[in-house]
Design a protein around this motif. Structure first.
Motif, PDB file in Angstrom:
ATOM      1  N   UNK A   1      -3.048   6.207  -3.667  1.00  6.74           N
ATOM      2  CA  UNK A   1      -4.380   6.743  -3.428  1.00  6.74           C
ATOM      3  C   UNK A   1      -5.458   5.682  -3.655  1.00  6.74           C
ATOM      4  N   UNK A   2      -6.618   5.827  -3.017  1.00 11.96           N
ATOM      5  CA  UNK A   2      -7.701   4.847  -3.172  1.00 11.96           C
ATOM      6  C   UNK A   2      -8.178   4.664  -4.615  1.00 11.96           C
ATOM      7  N   UNK A   3      -7.944   5.664  -5.475  1.00 15.69           N
ATOM      8  CA  UNK A   3      -8.384   5.546  -6.865  1.00 15.69           C
ATOM      9  C   UNK A   3      -7.367   4.812  -7.743  1.00 15.69           C
ATOM     10  N   UNK A   4      -6.317   4.237  -7.142  1.00 19.71           N
ATOM     11  CA  UNK A   4      -5.333   3.461  -7.895  1.00 19.71           C
ATOM     12  C   UNK A   4      -4.222   4.287  -8.493  1.00 19.71           C
ATOM     13  N   UNK A   5      -4.080   5.527  -8.059  1.00 16.86           N
ATOM     14  CA  UNK A   5      -3.006   6.396  -8.545  1.00 16.86           C
ATOM     15  C   UNK A   5      -1.947   6.551  -7.469  1.00 16.86           C
ATOM     16  N   UNK A   6      -0.831   7.170  -7.861  1.00 20.05           N
ATOM     17  CA  UNK A   6       0.207   7.531  -6.907  1.00 20.05           C
ATOM     18  C   UNK A   6       0.284   9.052  -6.923  1.00 20.05           C
ATOM     19  N   UNK A   7       0.435   9.655  -5.740  1.00 16.11           N
ATOM     20  CA  UNK A   7       0.481  11.116  -5.677  1.00 16.11           C
ATOM     21  C   UNK A   7       1.860  11.606  -5.280  1.00 16.11           C
ATOM     22  N   UNK A   8       2.217  12.759  -5.814  1.00 14.51           N
ATOM     23  CA  UNK A   8       3.497  13.390  -5.549  1.00 14.51           C
ATOM     24  C   UNK A   8       3.501  13.960  -4.120  1.00 14.51           C
ATOM     25  N   UNK A   9       4.623  13.855  -3.408  1.00 12.50           N
ATOM     26  CA  UNK A   9       4.672  14.367  -2.038  1.00 12.50           C
ATOM     27  C   UNK A   9       4.708  15.901  -1.956  1.00 12.50           C
ATOM     28  N   UNK A  10       5.079  16.592  -3.030  1.00 15.72           N
ATOM     29  CA  UNK A  10       5.172  18.053  -2.988  1.00 15.72           C
ATOM     30  C   UNK A  10       3.805  18.730  -3.112  1.00 15.72           C
ATOM     31  N   UNK A  11       3.124  18.519  -4.237  1.00 18.34           N
ATOM     32  CA  UNK A  11       1.886  19.248  -4.508  1.00 18.34           C
ATOM     33  C   UNK A  11       0.693  18.347  -4.799  1.00 18.34           C
ATOM     34  N   UNK A  12       0.869  17.034  -4.634  1.00 15.81           N
ATOM     35  CA  UNK A  12      -0.251  16.110  -4.736  1.00 15.81           C
ATOM     36  C   UNK A  12      -0.695  15.730  -6.130  1.00 15.81           C
TER      37      UNK A  12
ATOM     38  N   UNK B   1       0.808  -1.225   0.000  1.00 17.13           N
ATOM     39  CA  UNK B   1       0.000   0.000   0.000  1.00 17.13           C
ATOM     40  C   UNK B   1       0.839   1.273   0.000  1.00 17.13           C
ATOM     41  N   UNK B   2       2.150   1.130  -0.213  1.00 16.35           N
ATOM     42  CA  UNK B   2       3.041   2.290  -0.279  1.00 16.35           C
ATOM     43  C   UNK B   2       3.896   2.186  -1.538  1.00 16.35           C
ATOM     44  N   UNK B   3       4.216   3.325  -2.158  1.00 19.57           N
ATOM     45  CA  UNK B   3       5.087   3.283  -3.328  1.00 19.57           C
ATOM     46  C   UNK B   3       6.482   2.782  -2.943  1.00 19.57           C
ATOM     47  N   UNK B   4       7.131   2.117  -3.882  1.00 20.76           N
ATOM     48  CA  UNK B   4       8.460   1.549  -3.657  1.00 20.76           C
ATOM     49  C   UNK B   4       9.414   2.087  -4.725  1.00 20.76           C
TER      50      UNK B   4
ATOM     51  N   UNK C   1       8.288  13.231 -10.648  1.00 22.54           N
ATOM     52  CA  UNK C   1       7.087  13.994 -10.966  1.00 22.54           C
ATOM     53  C   UNK C   1       7.426  15.036 -12.032  1.00 22.54           C
ATOM     54  N   UNK C   2       6.571  15.182 -13.025  1.00 22.26           N
ATOM     55  CA  UNK C   2       6.862  16.120 -14.113  1.00 22.26           C
ATOM     56  C   UNK C   2       6.646  17.575 -13.697  1.00 22.26           C
ATOM     57  N   UNK C   3       6.072  17.830 -12.537  1.00 20.54           N
ATOM     58  CA  UNK C   3       5.814  19.197 -12.090  1.00 20.54           C
ATOM     59  C   UNK C   3       7.063  19.842 -11.493  1.00 20.54           C
ATOM     60  N   UNK C   4       7.583  19.269 -10.413  1.00 18.03           N
ATOM     61  CA  UNK C   4       8.750  19.850  -9.743  1.00 18.03           C
ATOM     62  C   UNK C   4       9.878  18.848  -9.523  1.00 18.03           C
ATOM     63  N   UNK C   5       9.767  17.668 -10.110  1.00 17.63           N
ATOM     64  CA  UNK C   5      10.856  16.700 -10.043  1.00 17.63           C
ATOM     65  C   UNK C   5      10.955  15.902  -8.757  1.00 17.63           C
ATOM     66  N   UNK C   6       9.903  15.898  -7.960  1.00 23.27           N
ATOM     67  CA  UNK C   6       9.923  15.146  -6.701  1.00 23.27           C
ATOM     68  C   UNK C   6       9.894  13.642  -6.959  1.00 23.27           C
ATOM     69  N   UNK C   7      10.357  12.891  -5.983  1.00 25.27           N
ATOM     70  CA  UNK C   7      10.326  11.433  -6.052  1.00 25.27           C
ATOM     71  C   UNK C   7       8.913  10.944  -5.761  1.00 25.27           C
TER      72      UNK C   7
ATOM     73  N   UNK D   1       8.089   7.987  -5.290  1.00 25.62           N
ATOM     74  CA  UNK D   1       8.195   6.931  -4.281  1.00 25.62           C
ATOM     75  C   UNK D   1       8.040   7.483  -2.868  1.00 25.62           C
ATOM     76  N   UNK D   2       8.212   8.792  -2.698  1.00 29.78           N
ATOM     77  CA  UNK D   2       8.003   9.412  -1.390  1.00 29.78           C
ATOM     78  C   UNK D   2       6.554   9.892  -1.225  1.00 29.78           C
ATOM     79  N   UNK D   3       5.752   9.684  -2.252  1.00 26.64           N
ATOM     80  CA  UNK D   3       4.347  10.088  -2.207  1.00 26.64           C
ATOM     81  C   UNK D   3       3.467   9.026  -1.572  1.00 26.64           C
ATOM     82  N   UNK D   4       2.207   8.997  -1.990  1.00 30.50           N
ATOM     83  CA  UNK D   4       1.240   8.064  -1.414  1.00 30.50           C
ATOM     84  C   UNK D   4       0.458   7.354  -2.504  1.00 30.50           C
TER      85      UNK D   4
END
Length: 111
Positions: free
Chosen positions: A60-71, A18-21, A47-53, A55-58
């Protein structure tokens, strides 16, 4: 010598829950996670927005992965599906708001 057009073991299936790897292969960083149906997904880890990892995101219940900076959220195809700070978060997402996606197979306990 590493070849880019062959299959590589990225991670043990049991480690992608349940966590990105974060995984490094071929000198590049990837993120593994499971979509809404439980299928393993492999995307570029940046992430194509600000280059965040991612894998440090979350995951999501909709089957996506979210960026830790701006979601920003990315689906299994690498397409951005949500920009939370936008006036209409789910609409008007630029077509180039995406990250590279890679095919996966899950066999014998490995992805």
């Amino acid at each position: 010598m590493l070849l880019t057009n062959v299959w590589y073991i990225a991670e043990a299936s049991e480690n992608v829950t349940d966590k990105p790897v974060k995984v490094t292969m071929l000198g590049r960083e990837f993120v593994l996670f499971r979509d809404g149906a439980g299928k393993a997904v492999c995307l570029s880890n940046t992430c194509c927005h600000r280059g965040a990892s991612l894998a440090q995101g979350k995951c999501q219940p909709d089957g996506t992965v979210s960026c830790p900076f701006h979601g920003w959220r990315y689906d299994a195809s690498g397409r951005c599906t949500l920009i939370p700070s936008a006036a209409d978060p789910g609409a008007g997402i630029p077509a180039n708001a995406r990250v590279d996606s890679y095919p996966t197979q899950e066999r014998h306990g490995y992805i």
